[in-house]
Design a protein around this motif. Sequence first.
Motif, PDB file in Angstrom:
ATOM      1  N   VAL A   1      61.351  30.275   7.313  1.00 52.19           N
ATOM      2  CA  VAL A   1      59.924  30.472   7.607  1.00 52.19           C
ATOM      3  C   VAL A   1      59.631  29.933   8.999  1.00 52.19           C
ATOM      4  CG1 VAL A   1      57.559  30.049   6.870  1.00 52.19           C
ATOM      5  CG2 VAL A   1      59.379  30.243   5.157  1.00 52.19           C
ATOM      6  N   LEU A   2      59.215  30.820   9.901  1.00 49.97           N
ATOM      7  CA  LEU A   2      58.855  30.453  11.267  1.00 49.97           C
ATOM      8  C   LEU A   2      57.362  30.636  11.468  1.00 49.97           C
ATOM      9  CD1 LEU A   2      61.696  32.270  13.292  1.00 49.97           C
ATOM     10  CD2 LEU A   2      61.685  29.913  12.471  1.00 49.97           C
ATOM     11  N   ALA A   3      56.734  29.656  12.081  1.00 47.87           N
ATOM     12  CA  ALA A   3      55.321  29.761  12.434  1.00 47.87           C
ATOM     13  C   ALA A   3      55.196  29.918  13.939  1.00 47.87           C
ATOM     14  CB  ALA A   3      54.556  28.520  11.967  1.00 47.87           C
ATOM     15  N   CYS A   4      54.224  30.707  14.358  1.00 45.53           N
ATOM     16  CA  CYS A   4      53.976  30.895  15.782  1.00 45.53           C
ATOM     17  C   CYS A   4      52.515  30.568  16.088  1.00 45.53           C
ATOM     18  CB  CYS A   4      54.278  32.334  16.203  1.00 45.53           C
ATOM     19  SG  CYS A   4      54.178  32.607  18.000  1.00 45.53           S
ATOM     20  N   ASP A   5      52.317  29.775  17.101  1.00 47.15           N
ATOM     21  CA  ASP A   5      50.977  29.409  17.545  1.00 47.15           C
ATOM     22  C   ASP A   5      51.092  28.930  18.988  1.00 47.15           C
ATOM     23  OD1 ASP A   5      48.266  29.026  17.534  1.00 47.15           O
ATOM     24  OD2 ASP A   5      48.225  27.821  15.702  1.00 47.15           O
ATOM     25  N   GLY A   6      49.982  28.556  19.582  1.00 50.14           N
ATOM     26  CA  GLY A   6      49.999  28.111  20.966  1.00 50.14           C
ATOM     27  C   GLY A   6      49.308  26.782  21.143  1.00 50.14           C
ATOM     28  N   THR A   7      49.679  26.074  22.205  1.00 50.57           N
ATOM     29  CA  THR A   7      49.041  24.811  22.545  1.00 50.57           C
ATOM     30  C   THR A   7      49.007  24.665  24.054  1.00 50.57           C
ATOM     31  OG1 THR A   7      49.056  22.410  22.135  1.00 50.57           O
ATOM     32  CG2 THR A   7      51.184  23.456  22.481  1.00 50.57           C
ATOM     33  N   ALA A   8      48.007  23.943  24.545  1.00 49.32           N
ATOM     34  CA  ALA A   8      47.816  23.777  25.983  1.00 49.32           C
ATOM     35  C   ALA A   8      48.458  22.478  26.452  1.00 49.32           C
ATOM     36  CB  ALA A   8      46.328  23.767  26.327  1.00 49.32           C
ATOM     37  N   ILE A   9      49.073  22.533  27.625  1.00 50.85           N
ATOM     38  CA  ILE A   9      49.676  21.362  28.262  1.00 50.85           C
ATOM     39  C   ILE A   9      48.875  21.062  29.527  1.00 50.85           C
ATOM     40  CG2 ILE A   9      51.788  20.338  29.153  1.00 50.85           C
ATOM     41  CD1 ILE A   9      51.970  21.217  26.222  1.00 50.85           C
ATOM     42  N   ASN A  10      48.173  19.930  29.516  1.00 56.25           N
ATOM     43  CA  ASN A  10      47.359  19.553  30.668  1.00 56.25           C
ATOM     44  C   ASN A  10      48.230  19.006  31.788  1.00 56.25           C
ATOM     45  OD1 ASN A  10      44.824  20.200  29.474  1.00 56.25           O
ATOM     46  ND2 ASN A  10      44.968  18.340  28.254  1.00 56.25           N
ATOM     47  N   MET A  11      47.838  19.324  33.036  1.00 58.24           N
ATOM     48  CA  MET A  11      48.628  18.949  34.208  1.00 58.24           C
ATOM     49  C   MET A  11      47.727  18.316  35.262  1.00 58.24           C
ATOM     50  SD  MET A  11      50.506  22.636  34.507  1.00 58.24           S
ATOM     51  CE  MET A  11      51.069  22.258  36.167  1.00 58.24           C
TER      52      MET A  11
ATOM     53  N   PRO B   1      33.645  24.292  36.643  1.00 59.33           N
ATOM     54  CA  PRO B   1      33.519  24.755  38.039  1.00 59.33           C
ATOM     55  C   PRO B   1      34.480  24.063  39.000  1.00 59.33           C
ATOM     56  CG  PRO B   1      31.647  23.388  37.398  1.00 59.33           C
ATOM     57  CD  PRO B   1      32.411  23.654  36.154  1.00 59.33           C
ATOM     58  N   LYS B   2      34.867  22.813  38.705  1.00 57.22           N
ATOM     59  CA  LYS B   2      35.814  22.119  39.577  1.00 57.22           C
ATOM     60  C   LYS B   2      37.252  22.562  39.328  1.00 57.22           C
ATOM     61  CE  LYS B   2      33.077  17.929  40.308  1.00 57.22           C
ATOM     62  NZ  LYS B   2      33.062  16.447  40.213  1.00 57.22           N
ATOM     63  N   GLY B   3      37.505  23.108  38.155  1.00 56.86           N
ATOM     64  CA  GLY B   3      38.828  23.621  37.835  1.00 56.86           C
ATOM     65  C   GLY B   3      39.795  22.576  37.319  1.00 56.86           C
ATOM     66  N   TYR B   4      40.822  23.034  36.679  1.00 61.91           N
ATOM     67  CA  TYR B   4      41.888  22.182  36.152  1.00 61.91           C
ATOM     68  C   TYR B   4      43.153  23.014  36.037  1.00 61.91           C
ATOM     69  CZ  TYR B   4      40.613  24.582  31.815  1.00 61.91           C
ATOM     70  OH  TYR B   4      40.340  25.534  30.869  1.00 61.91           O
ATOM     71  N   ASN B   5      44.268  22.361  35.825  1.00 62.83           N
ATOM     72  CA  ASN B   5      45.561  23.043  35.691  1.00 62.83           C
ATOM     73  C   ASN B   5      46.089  22.903  34.278  1.00 62.83           C
ATOM     74  OD1 ASN B   5      45.357  22.452  38.722  1.00 62.83           O
ATOM     75  ND2 ASN B   5      47.118  23.821  38.615  1.00 62.83           N
ATOM     76  N   GLN B   6      46.659  23.985  33.789  1.00 61.31           N
ATOM     77  CA  GLN B   6      47.118  23.990  32.408  1.00 61.31           C
ATOM     78  C   GLN B   6      48.188  25.067  32.218  1.00 61.31           C
ATOM     79  OE1 GLN B   6      44.378  25.032  28.980  1.00 61.31           O
ATOM     80  NE2 GLN B   6      44.088  22.818  29.013  1.00 61.31           N
ATOM     81  N   LEU B   7      49.254  24.711  31.513  1.00 61.16           N
ATOM     82  CA  LEU B   7      50.232  25.680  31.043  1.00 61.16           C
ATOM     83  C   LEU B   7      50.038  25.885  29.552  1.00 61.16           C
ATOM     84  CD1 LEU B   7      53.562  24.736  32.888  1.00 61.16           C
ATOM     85  CD2 LEU B   7      51.961  26.564  33.449  1.00 61.16           C
ATOM     86  N   HIS B   8      50.403  27.062  29.077  1.00 62.02           N
ATOM     87  CA  HIS B   8      50.233  27.377  27.657  1.00 62.02           C
ATOM     88  C   HIS B   8      51.613  27.576  27.031  1.00 62.02           C
ATOM     89  CE1 HIS B   8      47.584  28.473  24.332  1.00 62.02           C
ATOM     90  NE2 HIS B   8      48.510  29.368  23.984  1.00 62.02           N
ATOM     91  N   LEU B   9      51.888  26.816  25.987  1.00 62.98           N
ATOM     92  CA  LEU B   9      53.172  26.871  25.280  1.00 62.98           C
ATOM     93  C   LEU B   9      53.003  27.637  23.973  1.00 62.98           C
ATOM     94  CD1 LEU B   9      56.121  25.954  24.712  1.00 62.98           C
ATOM     95  CD2 LEU B   9      55.159  23.852  23.744  1.00 62.98           C
ATOM     96  N   SER B  10      53.806  28.686  23.788  1.00 58.50           N
ATOM     97  CA  SER B  10      53.805  29.476  22.549  1.00 58.50           C
ATOM     98  C   SER B  10      55.205  29.427  21.948  1.00 58.50           C
ATOM     99  CB  SER B  10      53.396  30.931  22.829  1.00 58.50           C
ATOM    100  OG  SER B  10      52.081  30.998  23.316  1.00 58.50           O
TER     101      SER B  10
END
Length: 384
Positions: free
Chosen positions: A127-137, A153-162
């Motif tokens: 059984v494999l589950a798939c979902d996503g989570t954000a990695i703040n940078m 409005p100031k912005g931020y950096n983020q990668l998304h892990l799936s």
Amino acid sequence: MERLENRHNSDTQTAIFEETSDTLSIADMLKRTLERTITSGEDMTRSLGQTARNQKLPPATLIKFLIAAEGGSLAKELHRAGIDATPAAVSQRRRQIPPAVFRKVFLDFTSSSAYGQRNHGYKGYRVLACDGTAINMARDPGASSFVCNNSAPKGYNQLHLSPLFDIYDRTYFDAVIQPAPHKDEPGALVEMVKRNDFNRRTIIVLDRGYESYNVMAHLMNTPNVYFVLRVKHNHSAMREIARLPMLKLDCDIVDDLKEIYHRRWGIETSFRDLKYSAGLVNLHGKRDDFVEQEIYAALTAFNFTSRIVQETVVQQPTDGLYAYAVNFKMAVTLCKEFLNNPNMTGKEVMQKISRHTIPIRPGRQDERNLRAKGFGWFTYRIAA
């Protein structure tokens, strides 16, 4: 980035486990397997012509360092690992190793360490589950991961892990990393399904947000793959699903669906362990490719720890109120120490892990307190 084919469950897969004497524990063999995959990652780096052979900080040392690194400052982590190098030297070497190398180490270790292991699953199905989570940078407006909109409005950096997470084996099976402005969770799932061989019957569990004809078509056309998908049943649902009658199903099927979907929550708790136990909230680099390196390193450290925890015996009290399980956060700490310390044996680390336990309290519920979380800046890392 160079595309690497995933070799999970391939018929031609050969185990990296070498024949060992009876004196070596499972933890020792897993450590040897990880060290061999790290060496293969170094060979890949050299084949790309990225590094010279004669250098103070070779690729294998750097890869192992990032896998075993904790949340302290970079200088502190280098001192703890016994590496005589400056943080600036580490950053220079990291530029020479593409994230694809770390991904190769993660995939090779995951597939090799599963060789000879018990097949965990539900009634014979993996059984494999798939979902996503954000990695703040750290904030970098010039990077592809920079997000700027009306709410920020100031912005931020983020990668998304799936990732694909094996719920019963408690290991990450595969993963796709995307910049947050271009995240595509259904597309990431399709990519992982297309590049993997599923020689074992597999059920993929999906939450809302994955309902699309493209996803279902790929899952239905992949041999040995079945899926449980939660969808909306209202005016915003897919047209064909909205027309389905709400009928009662066979009780056995309903019970199976309930149990499988209930287990999907395991990927959510794994994200917590990945970030706060494996240390992914405390990054050691600002660039997108550096963060990708650390994500794959954290996934490798998570799987390494999880494999050892599965083989650790926890003594249960005869008259206790609760059953006890391994404290995963302490297990990660001890496994990273095990990687850095050549004098620590696998038997010793497993004995230490078995002494750090937490009670299992079934049925506990608490309201989810969702709030935005920022990046843990480098100048505020503790020295203790």
